[in-house]
Write an enzyme that holds these catalytic residues in place. Structure first.
Site, PDB file in Angstrom:
ATOM      1  N   CYS A 114      52.315  31.689  28.955  1.00 35.30           N
ATOM      2  CA  CYS A 114      51.592  32.407  29.635  1.00 35.30           C
ATOM      3  C   CYS A 114      51.578  33.936  29.461  1.00 35.30           C
ATOM      4  O   CYS A 114      50.435  34.808  29.644  1.00 35.30           O
ATOM      5  CB  CYS A 114      51.312  32.313  31.246  1.00 35.30           C
ATOM      6  SG  CYS A 114      53.061  32.309  32.013  1.00 35.30           S
TER       7      CYS A 114
ATOM      8  N   VAL B  84      48.369  36.280  28.568  1.00 33.93           N
ATOM      9  CA  VAL B  84      47.850  37.200  29.578  1.00 33.93           C
ATOM     10  C   VAL B  84      47.724  38.610  28.743  1.00 33.93           C
ATOM     11  O   VAL B  84      46.575  39.211  28.864  1.00 33.93           O
ATOM     12  CB  VAL B  84      48.876  37.444  30.650  1.00 33.93           C
ATOM     13  CG1 VAL B  84      48.696  38.617  31.325  1.00 33.93           C
ATOM     14  CG2 VAL B  84      48.894  36.198  31.567  1.00 33.93           C
TER      15      VAL B  84
END
Lengths: 500, 519
Positions: free
Chosen positions: B153, B157
Site C-alpha cells: 500500500c 499511496v
C-alpha cells in the site's frame, strides 16, 4: 557434523573470511561494497564485532527484517493486555501479526483483555482518498460501546497514515477528552519509518513517555504502598511465559515486581513504573529508551540482566541484588542454591548429548548474544551470530561479553548469505525465525525458532532452562535428521582442505 | 518447585503449579488494577445477548477479527506457482516479512520473496531507485527465471508506476531487456488476498500474451485442444493440484495449470533447499493463450483474469471451489464437454464410492446446523456440500464477500429445502460471527485456525477447513477437490461429529450408556 571442532582458530578465521568473500562475489559491485561492511570475523579483544548495523536494508536481497509497525504493535504495545490496539490502515498488517507472537497473558479475552484479537480500521480506497480521521473517531466510539471494560486504546499506524496526512494525534486528544481523560495513544509507527523493527520500538517507547507518563497527575494517589524492594521487569514479552518464569525468581529473592513491560502487562503497571526503585532490563534493544528516560526524569537506575541458562541467571541475580541490601543479596544466594539441584540434574541429563555441538544464530536485537551462555552451559558452541535489527551498542556488548575469537558475524543477513554460511559451516543447529526454519530443515540441519521458541517455552529463568535444554536436545538428536539423505544415492565425500 | 529434569514440564503444565498460580493471583490483585470479577462476568454474559448482537451488527467503522488478508499475499501466492519465479513486492519491507511468515506457518515450508525495501526517502522521492537496485540484486543473487512484481500500500499511496519503473530499470541494466518482469498493482486497501491473486494472474498472462509491456509482439492465438486450469488462492493447493492432475490424466485431458504451486510448497527434506520447485513453465504460460478454454476453480479469485482470457477468444468457465458429489459432477462434465474426452469408468467408480460413503454416514450429519466462514468461493463450495449431506449451512460469512456473492449463496440456499433457514453475511467479521453463534447457536463451526477463539468462547466445535491452518499440521497435503477430495472433507466433518458424541457421553455411570463402540 561440524568441521569446526577439528580446526584451529586460525583455520576457522581463514575459512570464515573466505566464506565472506565467496558470498560477496554474487552481488553487483555496489551491493557487495555495502554488504561487506555488515560481515566480519570476530577478533578477540576488539571493542565491537567490526560490522556496521542499523542501516537501511538493500532492496531485493531478501532481508529477514520487518518494519516499525512490527516493532511497535507486534513487540512493545501489543502485549499490553487491557488496552485495545487498533491496527490503523489496511487489513494485512494486523492480520499477519494477529496472535503470532505468543505473548502469554491471563484475562478474559474480548471482555477485559484483548491481546489475541485483531482490531483494524480495514482501510478502503475512500479512506486513502478522503483521509481516515473520521473513521478512526468512529472506531473509538464503537470500541467504547462494544468493549466497555477496555482501559485504553492505542493507534498503531500503518504505512498510509503518515503518507496521507491524517492527524491521529488530534483524534486521540479529542476522544480522550470526550471519554473523561481515557488513555488514548497515537503511535507513528508507519512501516516505512526507519530501517527495521527497531525504530518502532523507539517510537513506541516515546509514545509511552508522552501519552502515558506525562498524563499521570502528580497528585494521583498510588494504587499501592511503595516498598524499598519494588522493581519493574522491562523488555520481557512473556513469550511462552518467559516473564513469569523470571518474575518468580525476583520475588523469591525478596523483591516485589510492580510492573511487567510488556508481556502480560497492563496500563496500571505502565503507570506505576516510575515508582520502581530499580528497572531490570532484559531486552535492551527494544526498551533501553524508556529505561534511560526513567533514569533521567525519575532517577530510577536500570540494570541489564540475562535469564538464559544457569551461569547467566546466577550472575544476573547477584548483579540485581547488588542494588539492594543484604536481605536481598542473601535472597539471591538462596534462590541460586535452591535451583542448583535442578540445574545440575538438567545439565547431567542433556550436556552429554549436546557437548561440542555447534550453533549458528540469527535473531532480533537481544538473543543473538543473550542465549550464548545457555548454549555454553550445555557444552555447546556458538560459531556464528548476527542481529536482525541490532545497533552498534549491541555488537559492543556481544564482542565484550559473549562471542569467541573467530565467530562469524553477519548483520541483517540476507537469505542468500545465511544459506551459504550454513551450507559451508554445517553447524549442528541453527536458531532463527519462521522464515528461516524450513530452509535449513530442508538442508537436513536441525533448527529451533528463537523468536517464538518454536511454540515451546518459557526459556527464561531456571524453569525455562530445563525446557530450553530439552528442546535443543530434541532438535539436534531427533532420529529423522539421520534419514534426510536418500540411502541409494551416493554422495562424494567433501574434500577437506587440511587433507592436502 | 514444579520443574523437573526427567519430566520437563511445558508451559501448559508449568504455570498451573501452586507457586505460579499464587504469583499470578498476587500480580493481578496488587498491580493490574483489575476489573471487578462480577463486572467482567456481567459484560461477558451481556456480550452473548441479542442486544449486544444488535450493537455489534450496527458497527460501521471498526473491524474485529476479520477473515481476510491483503492483496499482496495473494500476489505472492500466485507468483510462486510459475517456474523459477521470485515474487518481488515493491514497497515497505516489513510486509514481505509478514507474507513469508504467514505462508510458512500454513504450509510449513520456506516461502521466498523479496522486497524493494522502501523507506522515508522513497516515500518522498518515489521508489524508482529501489526498483532499479532491487531487480539487479534479486536477479544476480537468486538467479530466478522470472521476477513477478507487485506492490504494497505504501507504493500505491505514493503512486509509483510499475510499468515505467521496470522499463527504466531495464534501461539501466538491472536485468536484461528481454527478461520477464510481469507486474501487477496490488493495493492492500482494495479487495483482499483473492483480489491480489487475480491481479497477479492477470498481470502475468497479459505480460506473456500481450507483448510484454510493449517490448515484444502480441501473441497470435492459434487455438489448440488444450485447456487451462486456474486453482485460485487455495490453502489446499498442494493436495488439490495433484488430485486435479490425476483426474486430467485419467481422462486423457491435455492441460496447462496456470500457477501450479503444489511442488514449491511441498519440497522434500533430502539435504537440499529448493528455492524454486516445479511450477508452470514460462513457455507454458505463454502458450496457454492458444488453449481452447480456461477453467477457474474459484470465480472470485479470477474476476479480472477470466475476462482477459475471454477477450483472447477462449471459452471461460468458473466454479466456486467445488466440493461434493454434484459440484464434482458438474466440474467433470464441463471438462468433458470442453475437451471432448469421456469421463472414464474409474472416476465413475470413485464417484460411486463417495456416494456410498455419504450414504453410510449421512445419518450422523443429516439435520445438523453449521456455521461456515472463509473466502467467498470456499464458502460456496462448502455450503453446497453441506446441503448435499442434508445438513444446514445456517450462517455463511465471508469478510471479503460482496453483495453479488451473497446473492449467489442465497441461490444455493434456495436450491435445497435444507437451505430454508440459512443466512449469508457478506463483509462481516468473526466478531459478528461470535454474536451469531451465541444468539443462533449451531452444532458445528467450519473455518480456519482463528475459529478456535470462537470455539473457546461459544463452545461450538470447530472443524478446521480454510486458510490459514496454523495449529494443525499437513491438512494442505490432502485434496478437497474431486470425489476423493470430497471424501477427505466428509471424513474431517465426521471425525469431529463422532469425537463430540464421545466427549458428551463419557462420564462413567452417568452418561456413558451412550458411549457406543459402534456408530
Amino acid at each position: 557434523m561440524s568441521l569446526a571442532n577439528t580446526q584451529s582458530v586460525a583455520e576457522i578465521k581463514a575459512r570464515n573470511k573466505e566464506l565472506i568473500d565467496e558470498v560477496l562475489a554474487v552481488y553487483p559491485e555496489k551491493t557487495a561494497k555495502r554488504r561487506a561492511k555488515h560481515l566480519n570475523v570476530h577478533e578477540a579483544g576488539k571493542a565491537d564485532c567490526g560490522v556496521k548495523s542499523n542501516l537501511k536494508s538493500i532492496p531485493g536481497v531478501m532481508t529477514i527484517r520487518g518494519c516499525a509497525y512490527a516493532g511497535s504493535k507486534g513487540v512493545v504495545w501489543g502485549p499490553i493486555k487491557d488496552m485495545i490496539h487498533i491496527s490503523h490502515g489496511p487489513v494485512g498488517c494486523g492480520q499477519y501479526s494477529w496472535a503470532a507472537r505468543r505473548n502469554y497473558y491471563i484475562g478474559t479475552t474480548g471482555i477485559d483483555t484483548f491481546v489475541t484479537m485483531q482490531f483494524t480500521s480495514d482501510f478502503q480506497e475512500k479512506d486513502i482518498v478522503f483521509g481516515g480521521d473520521k473513521k478512526l473517531a468512529k472506531i473509538m466510539d464503537e470500541i467504547q460501546e462494544l468493549f466497555p471494560l477496555n482501559r485504553g486504546i492505542t493507534v498503531q499506524s500503518e504505512c498510509p497514515i503518515g503518507l496521507i496526512g491524517d492527524d491521529i494525534e488530534a483524534v486521540s486528544k479529542t476522544k480522550s477528552k470526550e471519554y473523561d481523560g481515557k488513555t488514548i495513544v497515537p503511535v507513528r509507527c508507519e512501516g516505512f519509518r526507519g530501517v527495521s523493527q527497531s525504530l518502532g520500538h523507539h517510537i513506541a517507547n516515546d509514545s509511552i513517555r508522552d501519552w502515558v507518563f506525562d498524563k499521570i497527575s502528580p497528585d494521583a494517589p498510588p494504587r499501592f504502598e511503595p516498598t524499598p524492594y519494588d522493581v519493574a521487569i522491562i523488555g520481557d514479552y512473556n513469550i511462552g511465559g518467559d516473564a513469569w518464569s523470571s518474575r518468580i525468581l525476583l520475588e523469591e529473592m525478596g523483591l516485589r515486581v510492580i510492573a511487567q513491560w510488556s508481556g502480560d502487562g497492563s496500563l496500571a503497571e505502565l503507570e506505576a513504573t516510575p515508582k520502581a526503585k530499580l528497572n531490570v532490563l532484559h531486552c535492551y534493544r527494544s526498551m533501553n529508551y524508556i529505561s534511560r528516560h526513567m533514569e533521567e526524569k525519575y532517577g530510577i537506575p536500570w540494570c541489564e540482566y540475562n535469564f538464559f541458562g544457569p551461569s547467566k541467571i546466577a550472575e544476573s541475580l547477584r548483579k540485581i541484588a547488588g542494588f539492594f541490601d543484604d536481605k536481598i543479596k542473601e535472597g539471591a544466594e538462596r534462590v541460586i542454591a535452591k535451583y542448583q539441584p535442578l540445574m545440575d540434574a538438567v545439565i547431567a541429563r542433556y550436556r552429554p548429548r549436546l557437548e561440542g555441538k555447534t550453533v549458528m544464530l540469527f535473531v532480533g536485537g537481544l538473543r543473538p548474544r543473550h542465549v550464548i551462555g545457555a548454549y555454553e552451559d550445555l557444552g555447546m558452541e556458538v560459531v556464528g551470530t548476527g542481529y536482525e535489527f541490532g545497533h552498534n551498542d549491541d555488537y559492543q556488548r556481544t564482542a565484550q561479553h559473549y562471542v569467541k575469537d573467530g565467530t562469524l558475524i553477519y548483520d541483517d543477513v540476507t537469505g542468500y548469505e545465511f544459506e551459504k554460511f550454513v551450507e559451508k559451516i554445517q553447524p549442528d543447529l541453527v536458531g532463527s525465525g519462521i522464515k528461516e526454519k524450513y530452509v535449513f530443515q530442508k538442508m537436513g540441519v536441525p533448527f529451533r525458532q528463537m523468536h517464538s521458541w518454536d511454540y515451546s517455552g518459557p526459556y527464561h529463568g531456571y524453569d525455562g532452562f530445563a525446557i530450553f535444554a530439552r528442546d535443543m536436545d530434541m532438535a539436534i538428536n531427533a532420529p529423522i535428521w539421520k534419514m534426510a539423505k536418500t540411502p541409494w544415492k551416493t554422495v562424494p565425500k567433501p574434500t577437506l582442505m587440511a587433507a592436502e | 518447585m514444579t520443574q523437573n529434569a526427567d519430566h520437563v514440564l511445558d508451559h501448559f503444565e508449568l504455570f498451573r503449579g501452586p507457586e505460579y498460580q499464587q504469583m499470578l493471583a498476587n500480580k493481578k490483585k496488587m498491580f493490574e488494577n483489575p476489573r471487578d470479577p462480577a463486572e467482567v462476568e456481567r459484560v461477558r454474559e451481556w456480550a452473548k445477548t441479542p442486544e449486544y448482537r444488535e450493537k455489534n451488527f450496527a458497527r460501521e467503522a471498526l473491524t474485529v477479527n476479520p477473515a481476510k488478508a491483503c492483496q499482496p499475499l495473494g500476489a505472492v501466492f500466485a507468483a510462486v506457482g510459475f517456474e523459477g519465479t521470485i515474487p518481488f513486492v515493491h514497497g515497505s519491507q516489513g510486509c514481505v516479512a509478514y507474507y513469508r511468515s504467514h505462508l510458512s506457518r500454513h504450509f510449513k515450508e520456506p516461502s521466498s520473496c523479496v522486497s524493494s525495501s522502501m523507506t522515508e526517502d522513497a516515500a518522498v522521492f518515489g521508489g524508482l531507485n529501489n526498483m532499479i537496485d532491487g531487480l539487479a540484486n534479486t536477479y544476480n543473487m537468486y538467479k530466478p527465471k522470472m521476477i513477478a512484481v507487485s506492490t504494497t500500500c505504501m507504493a500505491e499511496v505514493i503512486g509509483d508506476d510499475l510499468n515505467a519503473f521496470i522499463k527504466t530499470a531495464k534501461e539501466k541494466g538491472s536485468v536484461p531487456a528481454e527478461y520477464d518482469v510481469p507486474f501487477a498493482h496490488t493495493p492492500a486497501f482494495v479487495g483482499s488476498h483473492v483480489t491480489g491473486y487475480d491481479n497477479t494472474m492477470k498481470g502475468i498472462l497479459e505480460h506473456f500474451w500481450d507483448g510484454k509491456a510493449g517490448t515484444a509482439p502480441k501473441l497470435e492465438r492459434q487455438p489448440n485442444d488444450k485447456i487451462n486450469f486456474i486453482g485460485g488462492f487455495d490453502g489446499y493447493t498442494v493436495g488439490n493440484m495433484r488430485e486435479i492432475k490425476r483426474i486430467f490424466k485419467l481422462m486423457g485431458v491435455e492441460y496447462t495449470i496456470l500457477a501450479d504451486n503444489s511442488d514449491v510448497w511441498d519440497t522434500p527434506t533430502d539435504g537440499e533447499f529448493r528455492m524454486y520447485d516445479g511450477g508452470t513453465t514460462l513457455e507454458e504460460a505463454a502458450n496457454a493463450v492458444h488453449a481452447k478454454a480456461t477453467l477457474s476453480m474459484q470465480e472470485y479469485c479470477t474476476e479480472k483474469t477470466l475476462p482477459l482470457i475471454k477477450a483472447h477468444g477462449q471459452e471461460v468457465v468458473a466454479f466456486n471451489h467445488p466440493i461434493g458429489v454434484a459440484a464434482t459432477d458438474h466440474f467433470l462434465m464441463e471438462v468433458s464437454r470442453l475437451t471432448g474426452k469421456e469421463i472414464p469408468e474409474e472416476l465413475a467408480r470413485e464417484r460411486g464410492r463417495f456416494v456410498d460413503a455419504i450414504a453410510d454416514s449421512s445419518a450422523h450429519i443429516h439435520g445438523k446446523k453449521f456455521a461456515i466462514y472463509g473466502d467467498p468461493d470456499l464458502c460456496l463450495g462448502l455450503a453446497a456440500f453441506l446441503l448435499e449431506l442434508g445438513a444446514e449451512p445456517t450462517h455463511v460469512l465471508a469478510t471479503n464477500g460482496t453483495k453479488a456473492w451473497a446473492e449467489k449463496v442465497q441461490a444455493v440456499f434456495d436450491s435445497s429445502p435444507f437451505g430454508k433457514n440459512c443466512h449469508v453475511y457478506p463483509g462481516k467479521d468473526l466478531w459478528h460471527m461470535r454474536s451469531l453463534l451465541f444468539t443462533e447457536p449451531v452444532d458445528f463451526l467450519i473455518g480456519n485456525t482463528y475459529g478456535k477463539y470462537l470455539e473457546r468462547d461459544t463452545g461450538t466445535p470447530l472443524i478446521r477447513i480454510g486458510f490459514p491452518i496454523f495449529d494443525r499440521h499437513h491438512h494442505h497435503r490432502y485434496p478437497v477437490w474431486g470425489y476423493q477430495g470430497g471424501m477427505n472433507v466428509l471424513v474431517r466433518i465426521l471425525d469431529k461429529i463422532f469425537d463430540e458424541i464421545d466427549k458428551n457421553t463419557n462420564v462413567p455411570a452417568k452418561t456413558d450408556y451412550s458411549f457406543d463402540i459402534i456408530r
